[in-house]
Design an enzyme around this catalytic site. Structure first.
Site, mmCIF file in Angstrom:
data_model
loop_
_atom_site.group_PDB
_atom_site.id
_atom_site.type_symbol
_atom_site.label_atom_id
_atom_site.label_comp_id
_atom_site.label_asym_id
_atom_site.label_seq_id
_atom_site.Cartn_x
_atom_site.Cartn_y
_atom_site.Cartn_z
ATOM 1 N N ARG A 1 0.837 -1.197 0.000
ATOM 2 C CA ARG A 1 0.000 0.000 0.000
ATOM 3 C C ARG A 1 0.873 1.250 0.000
ATOM 4 O O ARG A 1 2.055 1.206 0.349
ATOM 5 C CB ARG A 1 -0.917 0.026 1.223
ATOM 6 C CG ARG A 1 -0.179 0.013 2.578
ATOM 7 C CD ARG A 1 -0.036 1.373 3.200
ATOM 8 N NE ARG A 1 0.730 1.348 4.433
ATOM 9 C CZ ARG A 1 1.991 1.710 4.518
ATOM 10 N NH1 ARG A 1 2.644 2.098 3.457
ATOM 11 N NH2 ARG A 1 2.632 1.682 5.678
ATOM 12 N N GLU B 1 0.009 9.814 8.876
ATOM 13 C CA GLU B 1 1.221 9.034 9.184
ATOM 14 C C GLU B 1 1.411 8.916 10.685
ATOM 15 O O GLU B 1 1.330 9.912 11.417
ATOM 16 C CB GLU B 1 2.433 9.730 8.540
ATOM 17 C CG GLU B 1 3.344 8.798 7.824
ATOM 18 C CD GLU B 1 2.648 7.979 6.739
ATOM 19 O OE1 GLU B 1 2.232 6.834 7.049
ATOM 20 O OE2 GLU B 1 2.525 8.444 5.611
ATOM 21 N N HIS B 2 1.647 7.687 11.129
ATOM 22 C CA HIS B 2 1.851 7.379 12.555
ATOM 23 C C HIS B 2 0.627 7.752 13.395
ATOM 24 O O HIS B 2 0.752 8.048 14.577
ATOM 25 C CB HIS B 2 3.109 8.084 13.097
ATOM 26 C CG HIS B 2 4.375 7.491 12.535
ATOM 27 N ND1 HIS B 2 5.084 6.504 13.178
ATOM 28 C CD2 HIS B 2 5.035 7.731 11.381
ATOM 29 C CE1 HIS B 2 6.149 6.178 12.448
ATOM 30 N NE2 HIS B 2 6.126 6.907 11.343
ATOM 31 N N ASP C 1 -2.131 5.546 13.151
ATOM 32 C CA ASP C 1 -2.913 4.312 13.372
ATOM 33 C C ASP C 1 -2.729 3.745 14.771
ATOM 34 O O ASP C 1 -3.706 3.472 15.475
ATOM 35 C CB ASP C 1 -2.657 3.260 12.289
ATOM 36 C CG ASP C 1 -1.214 2.813 12.112
ATOM 37 O OD1 ASP C 1 -0.305 3.396 12.747
ATOM 38 O OD2 ASP C 1 -0.982 1.853 11.339
ATOM 39 N N GLY D 1 8.629 1.546 2.774
ATOM 40 C CA GLY D 1 7.419 2.138 3.344
ATOM 41 C C GLY D 1 6.193 1.788 2.519
ATOM 42 O O GLY D 1 5.182 2.472 2.572
ATOM 43 N N SER E 1 4.956 -1.348 2.704
ATOM 44 C CA SER E 1 4.283 -2.381 3.473
ATOM 45 C C SER E 1 4.513 -3.804 2.965
ATOM 46 O O SER E 1 3.607 -4.636 2.996
ATOM 47 C CB SER E 1 2.782 -2.063 3.476
ATOM 48 O OG SER E 1 2.193 -2.621 4.570
ATOM 49 N N SER E 2 5.730 -4.084 2.511
ATOM 50 C CA SER E 2 6.000 -5.440 2.040
ATOM 51 C C SER E 2 5.911 -6.449 3.192
ATOM 52 O O SER E 2 5.422 -7.567 3.006
ATOM 53 C CB SER E 2 7.388 -5.511 1.402
ATOM 54 O OG SER E 2 8.366 -5.093 2.317
ATOM 55 N N ASP F 1 -1.731 -1.205 7.679
ATOM 56 C CA ASP F 1 -1.266 -1.973 6.525
ATOM 57 C C ASP F 1 -2.125 -3.206 6.289
ATOM 58 O O ASP F 1 -2.484 -3.533 5.159
ATOM 59 C CB ASP F 1 0.190 -2.394 6.732
ATOM 60 C CG ASP F 1 1.088 -1.211 7.025
ATOM 61 O OD1 ASP F 1 0.613 -0.070 6.923
ATOM 62 O OD2 ASP F 1 2.259 -1.429 7.362
ATOM 63 N N LYS G 1 12.715 -2.617 8.729
ATOM 64 C CA LYS G 1 12.054 -2.694 10.020
ATOM 65 C C LYS G 1 12.857 -3.503 11.045
ATOM 66 O O LYS G 1 12.494 -3.577 12.198
ATOM 67 C CB LYS G 1 10.676 -3.326 9.851
ATOM 68 C CG LYS G 1 9.575 -2.324 9.689
ATOM 69 C CD LYS G 1 9.433 -1.483 10.926
ATOM 70 C CE LYS G 1 8.546 -0.286 10.750
ATOM 71 N NZ LYS G 1 7.380 -0.562 9.968
HETATM 72 P P1 NG1 Z 1 5.616 0.868 7.020
HETATM 73 O O1 NG1 Z 1 5.912 2.120 6.345
HETATM 74 O O2 NG1 Z 1 5.080 -0.171 6.108
HETATM 75 O O3 NG1 Z 1 6.737 0.370 7.843
HETATM 76 C C1 NG1 Z 1 4.533 1.494 9.416
HETATM 77 C C2 NG1 Z 1 3.478 0.714 10.186
HETATM 78 C C3 NG1 Z 1 2.070 1.287 9.973
HETATM 79 C C4 NG1 Z 1 2.047 2.781 10.250
HETATM 80 C C5 NG1 Z 1 3.175 3.471 9.445
HETATM 81 C C6 NG1 Z 1 3.302 4.941 9.742
HETATM 82 C C7 NG1 Z 1 4.090 -1.650 10.456
HETATM 83 C C8 NG1 Z 1 4.036 -3.013 9.902
HETATM 84 N N1 NG1 Z 1 3.496 -0.682 9.748
HETATM 85 O O4 NG1 Z 1 4.376 1.225 8.046
HETATM 86 O O5 NG1 Z 1 1.157 0.602 10.795
HETATM 87 O O6 NG1 Z 1 2.180 3.034 11.625
HETATM 88 O O7 NG1 Z 1 4.452 2.871 9.702
HETATM 89 O O8 NG1 Z 1 2.144 5.633 9.423
HETATM 90 O O9 NG1 Z 1 4.650 -1.441 11.511
#
Ligand code: NG1
Length: 464
Positions: free
Chosen positions: A50, A56-57, A59, A150, A152-153, A197, A241
């Protein structure tokens, strides 16, 4: 359109495979599965990545987000086994085969191992469905979502792994239940993940963005702007991550929890109950603008980072008390920034509301303005940008983006840009010349780093 009924996981749920290239990919994966496992798979499942347009941040703070699913996805061809073994193979040779036993307490592989995302989903489902109802599976995984971008893989891999296990066991778990369950599965890999995500990967609808609210999870589709494209550009900084980005992410989750404790102190008896998240402010005071609560914080905490002992004193508790009430993870640091983080989170939630209105009204300039404002807030108050993202944003604005912002967790990864359709070619030319040309080597292709995305359907299962 409100989506009120939980989508049942049936083999009719195949909108996910409507794109011709995804159908071809699924067929090719099924053929390869026969070579790897010596038999035909029973299902192919698909979970998309996605891009987050705004929010952002928010959720994990219980406030809304506005993402859309993209045409990049994780696909898994899967067949059931008679025992409890999960076998994993990957079409990409850098991901070596893995094998583990299903259980409700599955020991993880080393940090960063790709197999942990499958284990995360499996342990979560073993607890939800009951281990006695789950057989093992043979999986062949294929992904084309850039990792550390970023996009969401990792969550797409968790979602696809869960769908594969449920499908092969012929279970029915409503997609909305999965979307509620799977964020906690990500804790298995050590991320204090929010639920954006998984929700958008499971529940998105083609042609629309998805507004997602949390606790409880609610989604509604939002139209996108006709005549405008969504262009995603990689900053060339991978924000994995499993490394520093995870610590930076988790620290911000803890800062949100600490902020709740400060607000409880600041609001005193006007608060009917303790705050589970900052989003509870919207639940408890539905008629007050969220930013009304900032002055209460300002009266109690300065802008600068604070040691836990200072925070404990402000809140009127002990450091141990804070550890217990905020579940503070090891490795998240010993200083926490409260005021600036809350300013971002509350203003970002307001921006999501305004952005949804702008999309529904077809007001591209307003939406672009909100994207730009979100980026400034992410950079200055949430401190999740980096020099490469800044250079990319500047190049994008100069190249004609109506709005440009970092997307996802930050610390690198991608930007998302709103560009009029008739300006896309000029936009790409300029960004290629001023951002990518000086940074990419001759063997690297710019098309691997920037993408024009359309909003696609969420996850699906195809019975073969
Ligand atoms: P990404 O960018 O996919 O790491 C992460 C969190 C989301 C959300 C965003 C910031 C995970 C798996 N996903 O996404 O839930 O908090 O950062 O908006 O931790």
């Amino acid at each position: 359109m409100m989506r009120t009924r939980a989508a049942e996981m049936t083999d009719a749920h195949t909108a996910a495979f409507q794109l011709p290239q995804e159908q071809e990919r699924a067929q090719a994966l099924a053929s390869q599965y026969r070579i790897v496992y010596g038999r035909a798979p029973r299902f192919v499942v698909r979970a998309p990545g996605r891009v987050n347009l705004l929010g952002e941040h928010t959720d994990y703070n219980g406030l809304p987000v506005l993402p859309m699913a993209i045409d990049r996805s994780i696909m898994i061809a899967v067949g059931a086994r008679a025992d409890r073994t999960v076998q994993l193979s990957n079409t990409a040779p850098q991901f070596a085969p893995r094998s583990y036993e299903l259980s409700d307490t599955i020991p993880p592989y080393a940090e960063g191992d790709w197999g942990n995302y499958s284990k995360a989903a499996a342990q979560c489902l073993a607890r939800h469905c009951g281990l006695e109802f789950l057989h093992g599976v043979d999986c062949l995984v294929d992904g084309n979502i850039p990792s550390g971008a970023g996009l969401s893989s990792s969550s797409a891999l968790v979602v696809a792994s869960a769908l594969a296990l449920v499908a092969a066991n012929e279970h029915t778990v409503p997609y909305e239940t999965m979307a509620e369950l799977l964020p906690s599965a990500e804790r298995y890999v050590g991320t204090l993940s929010g639920g954006m995500d998984q929700a958008v990967s499971l529940l998105a609808q083609a042609g629309h963005a998805l507004r997602v609210d949390f606790f409880p999870l609610r989604v509604r589709t939002v139209p996108l702007l006709p005549g405008y494209g969504i262009i995603v550009c990689h900053s060339l900084v991978r924000a994995e991550k499993s490394g520093a980005a995870k610590r930076g992410y988790n620290r911000r989750v803890i800062e949100g929890r600490l902020a709740c404790r400060v607000l409880e102190r600041a609001l005193g008896s006007s608060l009917p109950r303790p705050l589970r998240t900052l989003g509870d402010l919207a639940v408890l005071f539905p008629h007050r603008p969220l930013l009304d609560f900032l002055p209460y914080l300002e009266a109690h905490v300065p802008e600068r980072p604070l040691a836990l002992s200072e925070l404990a004193q402000i809140i009127g508790t002990s450091v141990e008390g804070l550890h217990a009430s905020c579940d503070i993870q090891p490795n998240v640091g010993d200083h926490f920034t409260i005021l600036r983080r809350v300013r971002h989170v509350l203003s970002e939630a307001e921006r999501v509301n305004r952005a949804e209105e702008a999309l529904r009204a077809g007001n591209a300039d307003r939406f672009g303005y909100l994207m730009d404002a979100s980026h400034v807030s992410c950079r200055d108050d949430y401190e999740i940008s980096c020099p490469e993202l800044e250079a990319l944003i500047q190049a994008a604005k100069e190249a004609g983006a109506v709005g440009a912002r970092l997307t996802g967790a930050g610390f690198g990864g991608c930007t998302v840009n709103l560009v009029p359709n008739d300006g896309v070619r000029a936009f790409l030319t300029r960004v290629d010349r001023y951002f990518y040309a000086p940074r990419l080597t001759h063997s690297e292709r710019v098309t691997d780093y920037r993408f024009c995305f359309r909003p696609e359907a969420g996850a699906g299962v195809m019975r073969l």
